[in-house]
Design an enzyme around this catalytic site. Structure first.
Site, short mmCIF file in Angstrom:
data_model
loop_
_atom_site.label_atom_id
_atom_site.label_comp_id
_atom_site.label_asym_id
_atom_site.label_seq_id
_atom_site.Cartn_x
_atom_site.Cartn_y
_atom_site.Cartn_z
N ARG A 1 0.38 33.92 -18.94
CA ARG A 1 -0.84 33.07 -18.99
C ARG A 1 -1.06 32.52 -20.40
O ARG A 1 -1.60 31.43 -20.60
CB ARG A 1 -2.06 33.86 -18.50
CG ARG A 1 -3.38 33.10 -18.60
CD ARG A 1 -4.45 33.59 -17.62
NE ARG A 1 -4.50 35.03 -17.48
CZ ARG A 1 -5.11 35.88 -18.32
NH1 ARG A 1 -5.73 35.41 -19.37
NH2 ARG A 1 -5.09 37.18 -18.10
N ASP B 1 -9.23 9.46 -20.16
CA ASP B 1 -8.39 9.77 -19.00
C ASP B 1 -7.41 8.61 -18.86
O ASP B 1 -7.76 7.52 -18.45
CB ASP B 1 -9.27 9.93 -17.75
CG ASP B 1 -8.45 10.31 -16.51
OD1 ASP B 1 -7.23 10.11 -16.51
OD2 ASP B 1 -9.07 10.80 -15.54
N LYS C 1 0.24 12.64 -11.12
CA LYS C 1 0.50 11.23 -10.85
C LYS C 1 1.78 10.78 -11.56
O LYS C 1 2.83 11.34 -11.31
CB LYS C 1 -0.73 10.41 -11.25
CG LYS C 1 -2.07 11.04 -10.83
CD LYS C 1 -2.22 11.18 -9.33
CE LYS C 1 -3.38 12.09 -8.92
NZ LYS C 1 -4.67 11.78 -9.51
N TYR D 1 -13.09 8.48 -12.07
CA TYR D 1 -12.43 9.21 -10.98
C TYR D 1 -13.46 10.04 -10.19
O TYR D 1 -14.33 10.69 -10.79
CB TYR D 1 -11.35 10.11 -11.58
CG TYR D 1 -10.62 10.94 -10.57
CD1 TYR D 1 -9.73 10.36 -9.68
CD2 TYR D 1 -10.84 12.31 -10.49
CE1 TYR D 1 -9.06 11.13 -8.74
CE2 TYR D 1 -10.17 13.08 -9.55
CZ TYR D 1 -9.28 12.48 -8.68
OH TYR D 1 -8.64 13.24 -7.75
C1 LIG Z 1 -5.83 12.50 -9.83
C2 LIG Z 1 -6.70 12.15 -10.98
C3 LIG Z 1 -7.46 13.13 -11.63
C4 LIG Z 1 -7.50 14.58 -11.18
O1 LIG Z 1 -6.26 15.18 -11.28
P1 LIG Z 1 -5.79 16.39 -10.29
O2 LIG Z 1 -4.44 16.70 -10.83
O3 LIG Z 1 -5.81 15.86 -8.90
O4 LIG Z 1 -6.77 17.48 -10.47
C5 LIG Z 1 -8.22 12.74 -12.72
N1 LIG Z 1 -8.26 11.45 -13.12
C6 LIG Z 1 -7.55 10.49 -12.51
C7 LIG Z 1 -7.63 9.09 -13.00
C8 LIG Z 1 -6.75 10.80 -11.41
O5 LIG Z 1 -6.07 9.83 -10.80
#
Ligand SMILES: *Cc1c(COP(=O)(O)O)cnc(C)c1O
Length: 455
Positions: free
Chosen positions: A78, A212, A237, A130
């Site tokens: 961890r 983000d 993603k 998001y």
């Molecule tokens: C998918 C996504 C998230 C969240 O990510 P997870 O891996 O699903 O928890 C946050 N911001 C954006 C822009 C996303 O596309």
């Protein structure tokens, strides 16, 4: 300054450190000044003693210590393990940063970041954010810690308007965090990271600006170079890119922020598994190649859609008609700008990631045409998520933004006529034919023509 493949985070993986199973894990690569694609493809080096060019997956949860109080590089998984450390070092290098800290999802990164805001503090967030992030701001931390969030549209073209809106929003509380997402979801507008960072720091240098950057990936955008303090990615993603890993990372060059994030990673424990880290490393090896091709396919498809009779509107930031187009040209990373195929950017557009949205030629309150279209597609898959090699399509009004009240949804432009497409790496001609076949089936014939005339 170009960082080494392992960034300074590599300092925590001492070269030659041997796990207790006797195998030596991949040595951190210490070349300086390498370029993006080389940093990505060489994110691991051949492993001694076999020379295996693919690293081992180290599943051990505990690491032998020499004597009491004398630990090697790792103690307990961890707190760190060879696969996670390599991934973190590589992510830092790709963003030109000192440190990256990985979590078990993008959402866990958001949780760790908002935990910097003390009870009663205030967050300023872009309004188009998001859905999961919106949920944390409006359903969790407002209740548990009385943290208020002010949502503000910062995508306006006029810098003075953006500065004024930001200043007003920051003044609404003890603002500790400015949360940006760019490009946003699903309207794909951009926020000027440099401008917002400058204005926020002028008001209070201690405000932390988070970006983000999931939709852009480190290939198209490097927010730290524009003045932001932290970049967050959902590796789920584009970074992993193969729709088979859930993971997130925060990337920063601030030692204080890194310390905060490390504490949350270790103490709250939302960490990714070594196997997921290994998969993400494999995905990243082709990040540059994939992102260039995603951009190429998306721009081609966007232009094809502009000429399609059953499509009312195409939203792709790389199209010269998009309101954020000038900002794309300014904010895109220099390497991605250099790799553009269009000769005449102002006329032909910019290849800028693979996300696009479009509006069908139907009423914004009628969900049937969109639903029928998505059901008829054969190559493009109806699914949530984005950023994988395969094209995924969804109707935001019913699938990702259904929880937004209808009036607000329509005001944000998220009617049932809006469709979001994550353009994959298929042959773009097949994507066009698939869309055209489905569009003709739904809108062709008498019903389609009537709708077109009344639109
Ligand atoms: C998918 C996504 C998230 C969240 O990510 P997870 O891996 O699903 O928890 C946050 N911001 C954006 C822009 C996303 O596309």
């Amino acid at each position: 300054m170009a960082p080494s493949i392992n960034g300074t985070a590599g300092a925590t993986i001492t070269a030659g450190e041997a796990p207790s199973n006797g195998a030596t894990m991949a040595e951190p690569n210490t070349h300086n000044a390498l370029r993006f694609d080389t940093l990505a493809t060489h994110n691991t080096e051949p492993e001694a003693p076999t020379g295996a060019i693919v690293p081992s997956i180290c599943l051990a949860t505990a690491f032998q210590q020499e004597e009491v109080g004398v630990a090697g590089g790792h103690t307990y998984t961890r707190f760190g393990n060879p696969n996670r450390n390599s991934l973190e070092a590589n992510l830092a290098a790709l963003e030109g940063a000192k440190t990256a800290i990985c979590f078990s999802s993008g959402t866990a990164v958001t949780t760790a970041l908002v935990n910097m805001v003390p009870r009663g503090g205030h967050i300023v967030s872009v309004s188009s954010v998001y859905g999961g992030t919106h949920k944390i701001f409006t359903q969790i931390i407002n209740k548990t810690n009385e943290i208020g969030t002010t949502f503000v549209d910062l995508s306006h073209k006029d810098e003075n308007v953006v500065a004024q809106r930001l200043e007003e929003a920051i003044g609404k509380g003890q603002t500790k965090l400015v949360w940006l997402e760019t490009p946003t979801n699903p309207d794909l507008s951009l926020v000027d990271i440099a401008l917002v960072s400058r204005v926020a720091k002028r008001i209070d240098p201690s405000i932390v600006v988070v970006v983000d950057s999931t939709f852009a990936s480190p290939w198209f955008q490097n927010p730290l170079s524009l003045g932001a303090d932290v970049v967050m990615h959902s590796l789920t993603k584009y970074l992993n890119g193969h729709s088979d890993v859930l993971m997130g990372a925060a990337v920063t060059s601030s030692d204080d922020l890194a310390t905060h994030l490390r504490l949350h990673q270790a103490a709250l424990g939302a960490v990714p598994s070594p196997f997921d880290c290994w998969l993400a490393m494999r995905g990243i090896k082709t990040l540059g190649v994939r992102m260039r091709e995603h951009g190429r396919n998306a721009l081609k498809l966007a232009k094809w859609m502009q000429a399609h009779p059953y499509i009312k509107d195409v939203i792709y930031p790389g199209l010269p008609e998009h309101p954020s187009f000038d900002l794309v040209a300014k904010q895109i990373s220099p390497k991605a700008m250099q790799a553009q195929q269009p000769r005449n950017i102002a006329q032909d557009g910019i290849e800028y990631s693979g996300m696009l949205s479009f509006r069908l030629n139907c009423d914004a309150t009628d969900k049937e045409p969109g639903a029928a279209l998505l059901k008829r597609l054969e190559v493009i898959t109806l699914a949530l998520s984005l950023g994988g090699v395969e094209s995924l399509i969804e109707q935001p009004s019913t699938m990702t933004h259904w929880m937004v009240p209808e009036a607000e949804r329509l005001q944000l432009g998220i009617g049932h006529d809006l469709i979001r497409l994550s353009v994959g790496l298929e042959d773009v001609e097949d994507l066009m034919e698939d869309l055209d076949r489905a569009l003709q089936a739904v809108f062709g014939g008498a019903a389609g023509k009537k709708m077109k005339m009344s639109a």
